[in-house]
Scaffold this motif. Structure first.
Motif, short mmCIF file in Angstrom:
data_model
loop_
_atom_site.label_atom_id
_atom_site.label_comp_id
_atom_site.label_asym_id
_atom_site.label_seq_id
_atom_site.Cartn_x
_atom_site.Cartn_y
_atom_site.Cartn_z
N GLY A 205 28.73 45.54 33.88
CA GLY A 205 27.90 44.58 33.17
C GLY A 205 27.55 44.98 31.75
N LEU A 206 28.23 46.03 31.23
CA LEU A 206 27.95 46.46 29.86
C LEU A 206 28.70 45.58 28.86
CD1 LEU A 206 28.16 50.34 30.27
CD2 LEU A 206 26.10 48.92 30.13
N PRO A 207 28.19 45.48 27.64
CA PRO A 207 28.94 44.74 26.61
C PRO A 207 30.32 45.35 26.43
CG PRO A 207 26.72 45.30 25.84
CD PRO A 207 26.93 46.04 27.12
N GLU A 208 31.32 44.51 26.17
CA GLU A 208 32.68 45.03 26.01
C GLU A 208 32.85 45.66 24.64
OE1 GLU A 208 37.37 43.63 26.06
OE2 GLU A 208 35.84 42.35 26.98
N PRO A 209 33.37 46.88 24.59
CA PRO A 209 33.60 47.53 23.30
C PRO A 209 34.83 46.99 22.59
CG PRO A 209 34.35 48.95 25.07
CD PRO A 209 33.72 47.75 25.73
N GLY A 298 22.41 44.09 24.48
CA GLY A 298 23.05 43.54 25.66
C GLY A 298 23.20 44.50 26.81
N VAL A 299 22.64 45.72 26.70
CA VAL A 299 22.71 46.66 27.82
C VAL A 299 21.71 46.21 28.88
CG1 VAL A 299 22.45 49.06 28.55
CG2 VAL A 299 23.38 48.54 26.29
N PRO A 300 22.16 45.88 30.08
CA PRO A 300 21.23 45.36 31.09
C PRO A 300 20.30 46.43 31.63
CG PRO A 300 23.40 45.70 32.06
CD PRO A 300 23.55 45.97 30.60
N ARG A 301 19.12 46.01 32.05
CA ARG A 301 18.19 46.95 32.68
C ARG A 301 18.74 47.46 34.00
NH1 ARG A 301 12.93 47.17 31.16
NH2 ARG A 301 12.24 47.43 33.32
N ARG A 302 19.48 46.63 34.69
CA ARG A 302 20.07 47.00 35.96
C ARG A 302 21.56 46.70 35.90
NH1 ARG A 302 18.43 47.49 41.42
NH2 ARG A 302 20.07 46.93 42.91
N LEU A 303 22.38 47.71 36.12
CA LEU A 303 23.82 47.52 36.06
C LEU A 303 24.33 46.74 37.27
CD1 LEU A 303 25.10 51.02 34.86
CD2 LEU A 303 24.48 49.03 33.49
N ASP A 305 26.76 46.07 40.33
CA ASP A 305 27.39 46.98 41.29
C ASP A 305 28.88 46.69 41.48
OD1 ASP A 305 25.33 48.68 41.97
OD2 ASP A 305 24.54 47.36 43.52
N GLU A 306 29.44 45.73 40.75
CA GLU A 306 30.84 45.38 40.98
C GLU A 306 31.77 46.55 40.71
OE1 GLU A 306 34.21 42.01 39.84
OE2 GLU A 306 32.33 42.10 38.70
N TRP A 307 31.42 47.41 39.77
CA TRP A 307 32.30 48.54 39.44
C TRP A 307 32.57 49.44 40.64
CZ3 TRP A 307 30.74 53.63 40.02
CH2 TRP A 307 29.36 53.85 40.22
N ARG A 308 31.64 49.49 41.59
CA ARG A 308 31.77 50.40 42.73
C ARG A 308 32.99 50.08 43.59
NH1 ARG A 308 27.20 53.46 43.10
NH2 ARG A 308 25.32 52.64 42.10
N ALA A 309 33.35 48.81 43.68
CA ALA A 309 34.49 48.42 44.51
C ALA A 309 35.81 48.87 43.90
CB ALA A 309 34.51 46.90 44.69
N HIS A 310 35.84 49.08 42.60
CA HIS A 310 37.07 49.44 41.90
C HIS A 310 37.10 50.92 41.50
CE1 HIS A 310 38.00 45.14 41.56
NE2 HIS A 310 36.71 44.98 41.29
N PHE A 311 35.94 51.54 41.42
CA PHE A 311 35.83 52.95 41.04
C PHE A 311 34.90 53.64 42.03
CE2 PHE A 311 36.65 50.46 37.23
CZ PHE A 311 37.67 51.16 36.61
N PRO A 312 35.34 53.84 43.26
CA PRO A 312 34.42 54.37 44.28
C PRO A 312 33.91 55.76 43.99
CG PRO A 312 36.67 54.28 45.11
CD PRO A 312 36.68 53.55 43.81
N GLY A 313 34.76 56.68 43.54
CA GLY A 313 34.33 58.02 43.21
C GLY A 313 33.38 58.58 44.25
#
Length: 323
Positions: A205-209, A298-303, A305-313
């Motif tokens: 959910g971060l702004p795209e660089p 544009g940095v959200p207060r709460r990120l 969670d969609e990234w977790r499905a693609h970058f489980p780490g």
């Protein structure tokens, strides 16, 4: 017989090449019953020609094999992929994955067009670059699909708009994923890891660089090139694929580069492979902290969670709750 191109055992025997000769070191078996001169390197095009030699007339190389022919980056897998002509029997030979492509009813072009469905290249029928992207939409995840799209753009086979246009017209398997992935494809991306780093950010959910931001000397020559950047806030985010300093010259160059960046008041976040595959949560935390420090909007207060499905780490719960 030209043994620099794939040939069947039957063709070899008719040309005077014995069974014993085929099993010598002079020839290499690609799949069962198909051989090539041992000096010929195992390229995607050779694999495609091999599969088509034993597939029904009208078939073409597709999916992973086609993408690799066009310079696309896809996950490693052992099979050669072809699409069977509508109404024909699919090839069942071991080492070949034959797909049914019932929507292919229009003519094949011999031009090197990015769009369309099938093209003839060096005498081999193969899915066009855009078509291979669409074919893989149901076989790969979102991030791998964007990696493929970025790499096809880098290899100058398509431009991002080509993929968006093709995906919008696609109604086959994976259509929704194809349309979303196509809109994330960018020009100027140098490596798959840069794509993964950017996608880690945007899926959180971060702004795209900005991709491939260049700072030039007064004469127009390159001074710096950043993988990802927020130029208005002098923030660079870079992927470093080296595991160690390779030589004194590289080390010295990096020192001078850091000093120049410091003088220009640029902040830099450097990410290595473990920061994407092992600890993506920590990478996001580092990036978020610096983005907030330099005032990127544009940095959200709460990120998300969609990234977790693609970058489980190794997920850590504090990230999505951090304010």
């Amino acid at each position: 017989m030209d043994t620099s191109k794939p040939f069947t055992r039957a063709q070899a025997l008719r040309s005077g090449i014995s069974r014993r000769a085929l099993t010598s070191g002079n020839f290499r078996r690609i799949v069962w019953g198909v051989y090539v001169d041992a000096a010929v390197p195992p390229t995607p095009m050779i694999e495609a020609a091999t599969a088509l030699l034993v597939s029904p007339t009208g078939s073409h190389a597709s999916h992973f094999t086609a993408a690799r022919i066009w310079g696309g980056v896809v996950p490693d897998q052992p099979l050669i992929h072809v699409c069977a002509a509508p109404g024909s029997t699919r090839c069942q030979r071991q080492g070949i994955r034959s797909h049914e492509c019932a929507d292919l009813h229009h003519a094949v072009t011999s031009e090197r067009s990015a769009l369309g469905a099938v093209i003839i290249d060096s005498g081999v029928r193969v899915s066009t670059p855009a078509r291979s992207f669409l074919e893989l939409a149901s076989a790969m995840g979102l991030v791998d699909l964007v990696v493929l799209g970025d790499s096809l753009v880098k290899s100058k086979r398509v431009v991002p708009h080509d993929l968006v246009e093709a995906a919008d017209d696609w109604h086959g398997p994976g259509a929704v994923r194809a349309r979303r992935a196509a809109r994330f494809v960018r020009a100027g991306v140098d490596s798959p890891m840069e794509t993964r780093l950017r996608m880690l950010m945007v899926l959180a959910g971060l702004p795209e660089p900005t991709v491939n931001h260049v700072i030039r000397w007064p004469d127009g020559s390159w001074r710096f090139r950043f993988d990802l950047a927020f130029p208005d806030h002098r923030l660079a985010i870079e992927y470093d694929g080296r595991h160690h300093v390779q030589d004194d010259a590289t080390w010295e160059s990096d020192i001078y580069r850091r000093e120049d960046l410091d003088r220009g008041k640029w902040r830099r976040v450097t990410v290595i492979s473990s920061g994407i595959f092992v600890s993506p949560d920590q990478t996001l935390r580092r990036i978020v902290d610096v983005m907030r420090e330099v005032g990127v909007p544009g940095v959200p207060r709460r990120l998300s969670d969609e990234w977790r499905a693609h970058f489980p780490g190794r997920p850590v719960s504090y990230l999505s709750d951090r304010t």
